[in-house]
Design a protein around this motif. Sequence first.
Motif, PDB file in Angstrom:
ATOM      1  N   GLU A   1       0.802  -1.219   0.000  1.00 49.72           N
ATOM      2  CA  GLU A   1       0.000   0.000   0.000  1.00 49.72           C
ATOM      3  C   GLU A   1       0.839   1.275   0.000  1.00 49.72           C
ATOM      4  N   SER A   2       2.132   1.149  -0.307  1.00 49.92           N
ATOM      5  CA  SER A   2       3.011   2.319  -0.314  1.00 49.92           C
ATOM      6  C   SER A   2       4.102   2.123  -1.347  1.00 49.92           C
ATOM      7  N   ALA A   3       4.788   3.223  -1.668  1.00 49.52           N
ATOM      8  CA  ALA A   3       5.906   3.134  -2.608  1.00 49.52           C
ATOM      9  C   ALA A   3       6.985   2.201  -2.075  1.00 49.52           C
ATOM     10  N   ALA A   4       7.265   2.277  -0.771  1.00 49.42           N
ATOM     11  CA  ALA A   4       8.291   1.410  -0.176  1.00 49.42           C
ATOM     12  C   ALA A   4       7.914  -0.057  -0.334  1.00 49.42           C
ATOM     13  N   ALA A   5       6.641  -0.376  -0.150  1.00 47.70           N
ATOM     14  CA  ALA A   5       6.193  -1.764  -0.279  1.00 47.70           C
ATOM     15  C   ALA A   5       6.373  -2.259  -1.708  1.00 47.70           C
TER      16      ALA A   5
ATOM     17  N   GLN B   1      -0.936  -8.899  -2.361  1.00 46.26           N
ATOM     18  CA  GLN B   1      -2.167  -8.194  -2.728  1.00 46.26           C
ATOM     19  C   GLN B   1      -1.868  -6.698  -2.774  1.00 46.26           C
ATOM     20  N   LEU B   2      -2.393  -6.032  -3.774  1.00 48.98           N
ATOM     21  CA  LEU B   2      -2.227  -4.586  -3.889  1.00 48.98           C
ATOM     22  C   LEU B   2      -3.346  -3.864  -3.152  1.00 48.98           C
ATOM     23  N   GLY B   3      -2.984  -2.847  -2.369  1.00 49.30           N
ATOM     24  CA  GLY B   3      -3.954  -1.958  -1.742  1.00 49.30           C
ATOM     25  C   GLY B   3      -3.809  -0.590  -2.374  1.00 49.30           C
ATOM     26  N   GLU B   4      -4.605  -0.332  -3.400  1.00 52.99           N
ATOM     27  CA  GLU B   4      -4.314   0.819  -4.248  1.00 52.99           C
ATOM     28  C   GLU B   4      -4.857   2.147  -3.738  1.00 52.99           C
ATOM     29  N   ALA B   5      -5.811   2.144  -2.837  1.00 51.35           N
ATOM     30  CA  ALA B   5      -6.306   3.425  -2.328  1.00 51.35           C
ATOM     31  C   ALA B   5      -5.194   4.159  -1.583  1.00 51.35           C
ATOM     32  N   ASP B   6      -4.553   3.472  -0.654  1.00 52.06           N
ATOM     33  CA  ASP B   6      -3.436   4.075   0.071  1.00 52.06           C
ATOM     34  C   ASP B   6      -2.241   4.308  -0.845  1.00 52.06           C
ATOM     35  N   LEU B   7      -2.027   3.394  -1.782  1.00 57.41           N
ATOM     36  CA  LEU B   7      -0.897   3.534  -2.698  1.00 57.41           C
ATOM     37  C   LEU B   7      -1.054   4.780  -3.573  1.00 57.41           C
ATOM     38  N   ARG B   8      -2.251   5.010  -4.072  1.00 60.97           N
ATOM     39  CA  ARG B   8      -2.474   6.208  -4.894  1.00 60.97           C
ATOM     40  C   ARG B   8      -2.226   7.478  -4.084  1.00 60.97           C
ATOM     41  N   ALA B   9      -2.657   7.461  -2.840  1.00 59.33           N
ATOM     42  CA  ALA B   9      -2.435   8.632  -1.992  1.00 59.33           C
ATOM     43  C   ALA B   9      -0.947   8.849  -1.743  1.00 59.33           C
ATOM     44  N   ASP B  10      -0.217   7.757  -1.555  1.00 57.07           N
ATOM     45  CA  ASP B  10       1.218   7.862  -1.313  1.00 57.07           C
ATOM     46  C   ASP B  10       1.954   8.402  -2.543  1.00 57.07           C
ATOM     47  N   LEU B  11       1.493   8.001  -3.719  1.00 58.96           N
ATOM     48  CA  LEU B  11       2.163   8.384  -4.954  1.00 58.96           C
ATOM     49  C   LEU B  11       1.629   9.678  -5.560  1.00 58.96           C
TER      50      LEU B  11
ATOM     51  N   VAL C   1      -1.172   9.698  -7.322  1.00 58.19           N
ATOM     52  CA  VAL C   1      -1.691   9.251  -8.615  1.00 58.19           C
ATOM     53  C   VAL C   1      -3.207   9.414  -8.671  1.00 58.19           C
ATOM     54  N   THR C   2      -3.699   9.896  -9.797  1.00 58.77           N
ATOM     55  CA  THR C   2      -5.135   9.944 -10.077  1.00 58.77           C
ATOM     56  C   THR C   2      -5.413   9.036 -11.261  1.00 58.77           C
ATOM     57  N   LEU C   3      -6.306   8.084 -11.094  1.00 58.24           N
ATOM     58  CA  LEU C   3      -6.573   7.119 -12.145  1.00 58.24           C
ATOM     59  C   LEU C   3      -7.477   7.701 -13.223  1.00 58.24           C
TER      60      LEU C   3
ATOM     61  N   ARG D   1      -4.383   3.181 -16.599  1.00 58.42           N
ATOM     62  CA  ARG D   1      -3.024   2.900 -17.066  1.00 58.42           C
ATOM     63  C   ARG D   1      -1.950   3.480 -16.148  1.00 58.42           C
ATOM     64  N   GLU D   2      -2.346   4.429 -15.306  1.00 55.12           N
ATOM     65  CA  GLU D   2      -1.375   5.074 -14.423  1.00 55.12           C
ATOM     66  C   GLU D   2      -0.705   4.082 -13.474  1.00 55.12           C
ATOM     67  N   LEU D   3      -1.402   2.991 -13.145  1.00 55.15           N
ATOM     68  CA  LEU D   3      -0.827   2.004 -12.227  1.00 55.15           C
ATOM     69  C   LEU D   3      -0.385   0.725 -12.941  1.00 55.15           C
ATOM     70  N   LEU D   4      -0.412   0.741 -14.262  1.00 57.52           N
ATOM     71  CA  LEU D   4      -0.028  -0.458 -15.011  1.00 57.52           C
ATOM     72  C   LEU D   4       1.376  -0.945 -14.676  1.00 57.52           C
ATOM     73  N   PRO D   5       2.399  -0.065 -14.613  1.00 58.91           N
ATOM     74  CA  PRO D   5       3.746  -0.573 -14.295  1.00 58.91           C
ATOM     75  C   PRO D   5       3.827  -1.233 -12.922  1.00 58.91           C
ATOM     76  N   ILE D   6       3.116  -0.682 -11.949  1.00 62.86           N
ATOM     77  CA  ILE D   6       3.154  -1.242 -10.597  1.00 62.86           C
ATOM     78  C   ILE D   6       2.446  -2.590 -10.568  1.00 62.86           C
ATOM     79  N   ARG D   7       1.307  -2.677 -11.214  1.00 64.79           N
ATOM     80  CA  ARG D   7       0.582  -3.946 -11.235  1.00 64.79           C
ATOM     81  C   ARG D   7       1.419  -5.040 -11.879  1.00 64.79           C
ATOM     82  N   SER D   8       2.054  -4.723 -12.996  1.00 60.01           N
ATOM     83  CA  SER D   8       2.912  -5.708 -13.657  1.00 60.01           C
ATOM     84  C   SER D   8       4.100  -6.074 -12.780  1.00 60.01           C
ATOM     85  N   HIS D   9       4.650  -5.096 -12.080  1.00 56.16           N
ATOM     86  CA  HIS D   9       5.794  -5.355 -11.200  1.00 56.16           C
ATOM     87  C   HIS D   9       5.426  -6.366 -10.115  1.00 56.16           C
TER      88      HIS D   9
END
Length: 282
Positions: free
Chosen positions: A125-129, A146-156, A158-160, A165-173
């Motif tokens: 749920e964070s950039a560090a994670a 498991q990805l927790g994207e609400a907190d992750l978007r706030a940390d980054l 990011v607005t979807l 597509r804004e989170l595509l690289p992270i999901r693939s990672h």
Amino acid sequence: MRSYLYVPGDAPDKLAKSLARGADAVIADLEDAVPAAGRSAARASVRSWLSALPATDRPAVWVRINPGEAGLEDARAVAVPGLAGVCVAKAETAGELTALAAVLATAEEASGLPVGGIAVVPLLESAAAVLNAVELARAPRVARLQLGEADLRADLGVTLGPDERELLPIRSHVVVASAAAGIGPPVAPVSTDYRDLDALRSSTEALRRLGFVGRACIHPAQLPVVNEVFTPSPERLAEAADLVRRYDAAVASGAGVLVGADGRMVDAAVVRAARRLLSLAG
């Protein structure tokens, strides 16, 4: 598991109904859904609910625990028969998960459970994670990420957009990290808009194509869509089974490849994907 339904841990009525909602797994939530002041009561409620679960004919049951010391207390409270595993909110380092594994081992011994039986799913749920995804995937007891994207978007910050597509690289990672660590494919993040089922279907299909094999849900209305997307059609399964049979026969006869019904060459990599599909369906 195709679908994981989050249920507030401080709502005994919702917990009681959750087993019949159609989810493959239920996650009793002791984190975001429970105010800090009610955490102790929620632990007791979830432990009581777990202790009364039927042994069979029910979804797998997980508990989302808090990060840090509160999460260790959560784990001690809910490590009872019937628990499949714990989802660790805001996990960031393998050290945290190693400490959790030790607590779970002690709790399992105290409850008469086999040591090592309770699995762990870290929530990223964070950039560090995200940067530590491989380390987390290789930590003790970790079955999948498991990805927790609400907190992750706030940390980054990011607005979807509509296609996410804004989170595509992270999901693939996260998919790559899971495969590299040799654990199960990751669980896709929740969609917070439980009313737009068309958007849910579109995004879930995209996540399946990326390599996710199930999705977390926050509302029972989302379950039929998620279950359908992650259920291979009888036609796909029949094609995969036929491909494996014909490839195995070709190999047995001394050939290394064969030509599929569509005219394309079929080699070991193509068959590995077919075997994986059959394994997941099974």
